[in-house]
Design a protein around this motif. Structure first.
Motif, short mmCIF file in Angstrom:
data_model
loop_
_atom_site.label_atom_id
_atom_site.label_comp_id
_atom_site.label_asym_id
_atom_site.label_seq_id
_atom_site.Cartn_x
_atom_site.Cartn_y
_atom_site.Cartn_z
N ALA A 18 0.83 -1.20 0.00
CA ALA A 18 0.00 0.00 0.00
C ALA A 18 0.87 1.26 0.00
CB ALA A 18 -0.92 -0.01 1.23
N ARG A 19 0.38 2.29 -0.66
CA ARG A 19 1.14 3.54 -0.77
C ARG A 19 1.36 4.20 0.58
NH1 ARG A 19 -1.09 6.84 -6.11
NH2 ARG A 19 -0.43 5.30 -7.68
N ASP A 20 0.41 4.05 1.46
CA ASP A 20 0.49 4.74 2.75
C ASP A 20 1.12 3.88 3.84
OD1 ASP A 20 -1.50 2.90 2.93
OD2 ASP A 20 -3.00 4.23 3.83
N TYR A 21 1.82 2.82 3.43
CA TYR A 21 2.42 1.95 4.45
C TYR A 21 3.52 2.69 5.22
CZ TYR A 21 5.11 -1.75 6.68
OH TYR A 21 5.76 -2.52 7.60
N THR A 22 3.47 2.57 6.53
CA THR A 22 4.50 3.14 7.41
C THR A 22 5.06 2.02 8.27
OG1 THR A 22 3.35 5.27 7.49
CG2 THR A 22 5.00 4.82 9.21
N HIS A 23 6.35 1.81 8.16
CA HIS A 23 6.96 0.71 8.89
C HIS A 23 7.14 1.11 10.36
CE1 HIS A 23 9.08 -3.08 9.07
NE2 HIS A 23 10.07 -2.51 9.76
N PRO A 24 6.84 0.18 11.28
CA PRO A 24 6.96 0.52 12.71
C PRO A 24 8.42 0.73 13.13
CG PRO A 24 6.41 -1.80 12.42
CD PRO A 24 6.28 -1.17 11.07
N ASP A 25 8.59 1.72 13.93
CA ASP A 25 9.93 2.02 14.47
C ASP A 25 10.10 1.21 15.75
OD1 ASP A 25 12.36 3.03 15.11
OD2 ASP A 25 11.65 5.04 15.64
N ASP A 26 10.50 -0.03 15.57
CA ASP A 26 10.56 -0.95 16.70
C ASP A 26 11.79 -1.84 16.50
OD1 ASP A 26 10.27 -3.04 18.52
OD2 ASP A 26 8.08 -3.07 18.36
N PRO A 27 12.75 -1.78 17.40
CA PRO A 27 13.97 -2.59 17.24
C PRO A 27 13.70 -4.09 17.20
CG PRO A 27 13.86 -1.63 19.44
CD PRO A 27 12.79 -0.97 18.66
N VAL A 28 12.62 -4.52 17.85
CA VAL A 28 12.29 -5.95 17.81
C VAL A 28 11.85 -6.36 16.41
CG1 VAL A 28 10.79 -7.74 18.75
CG2 VAL A 28 11.64 -5.94 20.25
N VAL A 29 11.13 -5.46 15.73
CA VAL A 29 10.64 -5.73 14.37
C VAL A 29 11.78 -5.61 13.36
CG1 VAL A 29 9.14 -4.85 12.54
CG2 VAL A 29 8.27 -5.10 14.87
N GLY A 30 12.67 -4.66 13.59
CA GLY A 30 13.77 -4.46 12.66
C GLY A 30 13.38 -3.53 11.53
N PRO A 31 14.32 -3.23 10.62
CA PRO A 31 14.07 -2.27 9.54
C PRO A 31 13.17 -2.85 8.44
CG PRO A 31 16.23 -3.26 9.27
CD PRO A 31 15.70 -3.76 10.59
N LEU A 32 12.67 -1.95 7.60
CA LEU A 32 11.80 -2.35 6.50
C LEU A 32 12.52 -3.29 5.53
CD1 LEU A 32 9.21 -2.16 4.82
CD2 LEU A 32 10.07 -0.01 3.85
N VAL A 33 13.83 -3.06 5.33
CA VAL A 33 14.56 -3.89 4.38
C VAL A 33 14.54 -5.36 4.80
CG1 VAL A 33 16.83 -3.54 5.48
CG2 VAL A 33 16.69 -4.06 3.04
N ARG A 34 14.54 -5.60 6.10
CA ARG A 34 14.48 -6.99 6.56
C ARG A 34 13.12 -7.59 6.26
NH1 ARG A 34 14.65 -9.69 12.63
NH2 ARG A 34 14.33 -11.82 11.86
N LEU A 35 12.05 -6.81 6.47
CA LEU A 35 10.71 -7.32 6.18
C LEU A 35 10.56 -7.61 4.68
CD1 LEU A 35 7.86 -8.07 6.97
CD2 LEU A 35 7.23 -5.64 6.85
N ARG A 36 11.12 -6.72 3.86
CA ARG A 36 11.06 -6.98 2.42
C ARG A 36 11.83 -8.26 2.07
NH1 ARG A 36 8.53 -3.01 -0.14
NH2 ARG A 36 8.59 -0.87 0.66
N ALA A 37 12.92 -8.49 2.75
CA ALA A 37 13.67 -9.73 2.52
C ALA A 37 12.84 -10.94 2.93
CB ALA A 37 14.98 -9.69 3.30
N ASP A 38 12.15 -10.83 4.08
CA ASP A 38 11.28 -11.93 4.53
C ASP A 38 10.22 -12.26 3.49
OD1 ASP A 38 12.62 -12.11 6.95
OD2 ASP A 38 11.22 -10.75 7.99
N LEU A 39 9.60 -11.20 2.95
CA LEU A 39 8.53 -11.40 1.97
C LEU A 39 9.06 -12.03 0.68
CD1 LEU A 39 6.55 -8.08 2.51
CD2 LEU A 39 5.84 -10.38 3.17
N LEU A 40 10.25 -11.61 0.26
CA LEU A 40 10.87 -12.21 -0.93
C LEU A 40 11.19 -13.68 -0.69
CD1 LEU A 40 13.31 -9.45 -2.25
CD2 LEU A 40 11.37 -10.44 -3.49
#
Length: 1008
Positions: free
Chosen positions: A429-451
């Motif tokens: 989604a265009r309005d996606y905002t990644h949570p600023d949470d050290p437990v969650v980690g950065p957006l790049v890691r989530l994108r890696a998970d999804l890939l």
């Protein structure tokens, strides 16, 4: 038409050739050209023949406006030159008065006075020619029924009269009588009248297809659902893609709509798309469009108006849009007819059809039962959202969702899929905002998970190139996120995917391996040529090398990656063991078993130490598979029993279906089909508790089909095969699905369910990727080959022969597989022989022999050549004897080759069969002494039967020899001696059924 006929002989030949073409534009245009050519000759009779052919092309090509014009020319010729018309031409002329009456009724622009004037013209002409008026009253009744006025009295005037030579055929008149009772609301009487046509005892150009289409709903209303299903399959095939039978197609669409088969209805609508544009008859258009609207209305009422639908050319249609357009056009046509007729009959009939409620909730019409959800475009269902049987609880809060997805993924839990699907939608989604949470980690890691998750799904679909590329992309993103351990796992997954791609490519490149499968159903026991064996060895070496290299790279990657978490290290160990397991599966070499066990032991020890349940289970499953691949099935069963006990007590529970599936396959290998069936059935039951993609249920259904086949339940096996294939289609494994469906089609044919087989294959061959040529041509050829055999079994010789001829032409170009071409060409030759086309049969047989020289198919070729000889002698007698003997000479040469090659037949000896066929061919040709000598030779080759033999062949040889000797050579005494001795011998051996046929012949000889 390449060149115009230069004389009347060429004209008549061209007319005969055109008469063999199917009705449609090609035949009609050729008929028009032949009329033009006939007009150049000073031969009125030739012109009459050409005009008759043209009128027939217009009539059955659904062009009613042109048929009366041609007939007017014929009538003028008859009035001016009656001597040109012999008895046959005169009969055809008066017969076709009815065709004109039918054509005029179909055109609303023809005034009612014109219809009545034509009836008067017909009556006057018949009376002047001293012809009975029953056909005239038949036309008068059909006009009354069309108008919806005076039908009862008109019916009585027609039905009470004696038939004449110009009456409609018995089948057509039965249909009209049945339709009258149907119009009166008497379903039972209508069906009773229809029975001779529905049973196939009466038929013609349009029947029984026309009657079947009308009888479908009465059959449902009277509870005869099985008969309705059976007739729908056979009847639809008789009218599909035929513009002159568009009304019949419309009624089949209506039948689908009213029996819960809306998806099949849309499929049939697409198959008959030409009828929107190529039906020139307004009345036929009205019937077709009304049937189509019943279907479209039903689909829209089920909230599927957005589905694509096949409609008028020039644009794409949804169900809702097409329904609106169809309604507008059909309403206009009904109004035009009613205006012309001065009644409301057509609008009333149309409204009655549209107002009908479904007659049954669900009637399974074909082996490929599908719902509307199954025909939705792929884009309508997000690829990331697999359909689940059990909905997973997905957290609402984004941080919790990400953490939950990773935790479930680490456990290998099926519910991770739902979490990843939700995250994929949110991140896109265009309005996606990644949570600023050290437990969650950065957006790049989530994108890696999804890939990485997307890559895993691609690998599950055998899309190995995509999987490898996605895993590499994920690894790069993990590096960017500082997740070296996850990057290593992703790269190891990429290595495995690339190795699996190399294995798949090597398998595909082994040409002989896949190509020979095409003709697998035609023959067995054929040895592959030496070069194919060499190719197979080379391919196996390439597969082993790829997997060995992948494993070595994984080991290096594992050793070079520091600070791995226990979960990451366990996954790397699992991938290493998997690579070696695949190598063992490929090579089946004993030397490759120990390395697998060593890697499995490492994985099991590590997973046990760190309490990683999913990897413990995986290791135990790999160990079981290794024992099985090594041939130690008892140990494999012991291992898997222990694993099942652990899974039931400690979990993970989602591993139970897969483990039970493997146990079922082990039981099949141990020939315990009952135990296999129990395990596989339980696996399917447990699989229903998890999301659809969590368990390979397609494999379970396929294995269950094998189990129940061994238990003697082929119909149940057929259901499991078709279910397996449809699941494979939904999963995106289209090639596997078509292979499974091919097996299902062959099984249905073996079971005698011919129409089921044809309907299934018609559905598959209409799939967009098949029609577009995107599916392997050999696989499609196998589907077509099975369909051709089914058409032959269903006694549709013309259609079967046409398909075989096309397949023979295509397979002639298969330089890598001459064996399949040999068998297809041989079968083609036999069908051409059955059709009486022995010149073409000889050409096809010669093609088969040439291919056989490159890749021997001894038994199949010998069988076909002997059958061709029999057919030619049977059909042509003495005139065909030399050609029949030529076929037998070829068969004799093949028998010699087979003997030299020490080939072992699966049926009777080629020499014995050849001697018998020599006798039968000679008998058909009237060469009885020669026949008797050949049959005695066959008996000598067979030898005396014993108690354990199938004595049928020996008894048949005795019977034919007795008939030749006693009946045709008129030597009953030695024939009776032969028969009585054989009867006593067979009876003593317990072959009473075979003895009865000989006793019957002996009784006949004594009586004569």
């Amino acid at each position: 038409m390449p060149t115009a006929p230069q004389n009347t002989d060429e004209l008549y030949q061209a007319l005969q050739e055109n008469d063999r073409r199917p009705y449609g534009r090609t035949r009609t245009v050729t008929a028009e050209e032949l009329v033009d050519a006939a007009e150049q000759f000073d031969e009125p009779r030739a012109l009459v023949h050409a005009l008759l052919e043209l009128q027939e092309a217009y009539t059955y090509g659904s062009e009613p406006r042109k048929s009366p014009v041609v007939f007017a020319r014929l009538l003028n010729l008859f009035d001016e030159q009656p001597d040109v018309f012999d008895d046959r031409l005169r009969h055809l002329l008066f017969w076709r008065f009815k065709w004109v009456g039918h054509a005029l009724r179909q055109l609303p622009e023809v005034p009612l006075t014109g219809l009545r004037q034509w009836l008067t013209e017909m009556r006057d002409r018949y009376e002047k020619a001293d012809l009975g008026l029953q056909p005239y009253y038949g036309q008068a009744y059909q006009l009354a029924a069309h108008l919806g006025e005076g039908a009862t009295s008109a019916y009585e005037l027609w039905a009470s009269r004696t038939r004449t030579q110009l009456s409609d055929c018995e089948a057509c008149e039965i249909c009209e009588r049945a339709l009258y009772h149907l119009m009166e609301g008497d379903d039972e009487r209508a069906l009773s009248v229809w029975e001779p046509v529905l049973a196939g005892k009466e038929s013609c150009q349009e029947e029984p297809a026309r009657s079947v289409s009308y009888a479908l709903l009465p059959l449902l209303r009277t509870g005869r659902t099985d008969r309705a299903r059976e007739l729908h399959l056979a009847g639809y095939r008789g009218c599909r893609r035929n513009p002159s039978m568009s009304q019949e197609v419309g009624r089949h669409l209506e039948f689908c709509a009213l029996t819960g088969n809306e998806a099949r209805g849309l499929e049939l609508l697409a198959e008959n798309r030409i009828m929107f544009d190529e039906v020139d008859s307004p009345l036929d258009q009205l019937g077709f469009l009304t049937g189509a609207e019943v279907l479209l209305q039903r689909v829209e009422s089920l909230d599927h108006g957005e589905l694509p639908a096949a409609g008028y050319a020039g644009r794409t249609w949804t169900v809702a849009d097409l329904r609106a357009e169809v309604r507008r056009r059909a309403d206009d046509l009904a109004a035009r007819f009613d205006t012309r007729n001065g009644t409301t009959a057509h609008a009333d009939r149309r409204r009655a059809r549209l107002d009908r409620a479904p007659l049954v909730d669900t009637l399974e019409l074909t082996l490929r039962a599908r719902a509307l959800d199954d025909v939705a475009p792929a884009a309508a269902v997000p690829a990331s959202a697999p359909i689940s049987r059990t909905a997973a609880a997905v957290p609402d809060a984004l941080p919790e969702l990400i953490i939950r997805a990773r935790a479930l993924d680490e456990q290998g839990h099926p519910d991770a899929q739902a979490c990843w699907a939700r995250l994929r939608t949110l991140v896109a989604a265009r309005d996606y905002t990644h949570p600023d949470d050290p437990v969650v980690g950065p957006l790049v890691r989530l994108r890696a998970d999804l890939l990485a998750e997307e890559a895993s799904r691609a690998g599950d679909k055998d899309e190995f190139t995509d999987a490898a590329e996605l895993h590499e992309e994920a690894a790069a993103l993990y590096d960017d996120a500082g997740e070296a351990g996850q990057a290593a796992v992703a790269r190891a997954c990429a290595l495995l995917a690339l190795a699996e791609k190399a294995v798949a490519d090597a398998s595909a490149g082994n040409a002989g391996e896949g190509a020979d499968a095409l003709a697998e159903n035609a023959t067995q026991g054929t040895e592959a040529p030496a070069e194919n064996a060499a190719q197979g060895i080379e391919a196996a070496d390439a597969k082993v090398a790829a997997l060995t290299a992948a494993h070595a790279s994984m080991v290096r990657l594992h050793e070079e990656t520091p600070d791995l978490t226990p979960s990451q290290e366990a996954r790397l160990l699992r991938l290493r063991a998997t690579a070696l397991g695949l190598r063992l599966q490929t090579s089946r070499s004993e030397e490759h078993a120990a390395p697998v066990q060593a890697e499995v032991d490492k994985l099991l020890a590590f997973a046990t130490e760190h309490d990683i349940a999913v990897q413990v289970s995986g290791a135990l499953l790999l160990r079981t598979s290794t024992h099985a691949l090594s041939g130690d099935l008892p140990t494999a069963v012991t291992e898997i029993d222990a694993l099942l006990g652990r899974l039931r007590s400690e979990g993970p529970a989602w591993h139970l279906p897969r483990t039970l599936g493997l146990r079922g396959r082990l039981q099949l290998a141990l020939h315990d089909a009952q135990a296999a069936q129990a395990d596989l059935a339980e696996a399917l039951r447990l699989a229903a508790e998890w999301p659809a993609d969590a368990v390979d249920t397609a494999r379970l259904h396929g294995d269950l089909a094998e189990a129940v086949m061994h238990l003697g339940r082929p119909d149940e096996a057929l259901r499991h095969l078709t279910r397996s294939a449809e699941l494979e289609l939904r999963h995106g494994s289209r090639t596997d699905a078509y292979c499974t469906y091919s097996n299902a089609a062959q099984l249905s044919l073996d079971l005698g369910r011919v129409e089921d087989c044809i309907a299934l294959l018609d559905s598959l061959l209409a799939e967009p990727d098949v029609a577009a040529g995107d599916v392997d041509d050999r696989l499609v050829a196998q589907l077509r080959l099975t369909r051709a055999r089914a058409l032959h079994a269903g006694e549709d010789l013309k259609a079967a022969t046409a398909e075989f001829v096309a397949l023979a032409a295509e397979s002639a170009g298969w330089d890598d597989d001459p064996g399949s071409h040999a068998m297809i060409a041989a079968e083609t030759a036999v069908l051409l022989g059955e059709s009486g086309e022995f010149d073409r049969a000889r050409e096809a047989a010669d093609q088969a022999l040439a291919a056989h020289a490159r890749a021997p198919r001894y038994e199949h070729l010998s069988n076909s050549l002997r059958e061709l000889a029999r057919l030619q002698a049977q059909q042509q007698g003495r005139a065909g004897l030399d050609s029949a003997r030529a076929f037998l000479t070829d068969a004799g040469r093949i028998a010699d080759e087979a003997r030299t090659a020490e080939y072992e037949t699966h049926g009777r000896s080629l020499d014995t069969a050849l001697a018998y066929e020599h006798g039968r061919v000679a008998a058909y040709a009237g060469e009885y002494e020669e026949a008797l000598i050949a049959l005695d030779k066959a008996l000598a080759l067979l030898g005396d039967p014993n108690r354990d033999d199938d004595a049928g062949e020996w008894a048949e040889c005795i019977r034919l020899a007795g008939a030749v000797e006693g009946l045709y050579l008129e030597r009953p005494a030695p024939a009776l001696t032969r028969l009585e001795a054989a009867t006593a011998q067979l009876t003593a051996l317990g072959h009473r059924e075979e003895a009865e046929a000989l006793t019957s012949l002996a009784t006949r000889l004594r009586d004569e």
